[in-house]
Design a protein around this motif. Sequence first.
Motif: not given
Length: 447
Positions: A348-352
């Motif tokens: 999710a941090e990669v995506h955000a």
Amino acid sequence: MSRKYFGTDGVRGRFGEGAITPEFVLKLGWAVGRILGTESKSRVLIGKDTRISGYLLESALEAGLTAAGVNITLLGPMPTPSVAYLTRTLHAQAGIVISASHNPYTDNGIKFFSADGLKLPDQVESAIEAEMEKPLTTVDSANLGRAEKMDAEGRYIEFCKSTIPLKTRFNGMKIVVDCSNGAAYNIAPYVFDEMGADVIAIGNQPNGFNINDGVGSTHPEHLKAAVLEHGADLGIALDGDGDRLIMVDDQGNEVDGDEILYIIACSRMREGELKGAVVGTLMSNLGLEHALREHGVVFERTNVGDRYIMERLFKKGWVLGGEQSGHIICLDRTTTGDGIVSALQVLAEVHATGRSLRELSAGMSKYPQKLTNIHLGGTSAQEIMESDLVKRSVREAEVEMGSSGRVLLRPSGTEPLMRVMVEGSDGEQVEVLSSQIASTVEALVTG
């Protein structure tokens, strides 16, 4: 507190020996039922990993629990954290997992969760051990427990997905997922697939004997090769019962539990959700402590073991902690270490942020770390710890490294070994100082 049967992570051992025999497990199931199944219509959930011995131990537990008048729900192969979650949400009195985690198939173990999805308190374990000393008596026929099976994979998959923002999607991301031929084999690939990722699953063909065998978080070399072969964006490796996580970036570099904990902590800070300090263990890399300090985050250490991390988090009211081995605890998402949930937080941090796993982990520089195990022979660990020569050797090393390094001298909790760990920013210095301290300890052991 001393335990006759329970260790820091339930009851474990080699199958067919000591506490892991069918006779013992039947009695254990009965004792657990007597202590935890006191309410009317009590229910206990039982999950397991993919070891061949799981079938037999499951039957023994079932016999013991039903003899105590407790109803059972059999979940089949399910990750340890899923049993914690289901125990809580299905309002069961307890959850039991038959698993030896990252150990080979010849071992097995039994882990317990209370009704709120947490590990059993010390006083409950003591009560179960006391009950074990009593003769086994079966309730009358009218009050015997019943057993039913439940397909709960879908419930847990949806829970895992709910731990990251609703609109998050991993479309266009290629991921290798190594299930360790363990309990997550039929769950983990589907979680990431349903989030839109292109998933290559490996270690997903359990046969009862190949759990953790050259695959999973304890053998990341298999994942590294698969990530490079498929040109994947990253790789995810779980252990046999799905509560630990090691990752691999697009260049095949391992991202361990310390780096994963750093990424999740940074994510929580960016979102304004980090509450209090971050908790690690005595073995957590000093680079993690220094990297978090640069962000103004306090880092505290406990003894090695997720149980101690959990105790510190609860005592302080904090939410995030973890071990170098990949056992990450996000109490703002779930009640125990969960490899799939932890991986989702990182993705999710990669995506955000639009940053790769390699870029996110680069914010923390791991310090060189040298661990030497020295057999104690006939010497006691206390004698070594109290030796003036050893104390002086450690003190001199600490003075030489200053704030850029540290020394840890501790006895093993399971073997007659003294562990000497030295880490610091200068790799050559670490090697020299580690050798000096180890030599001092060895001289004391050999006389």
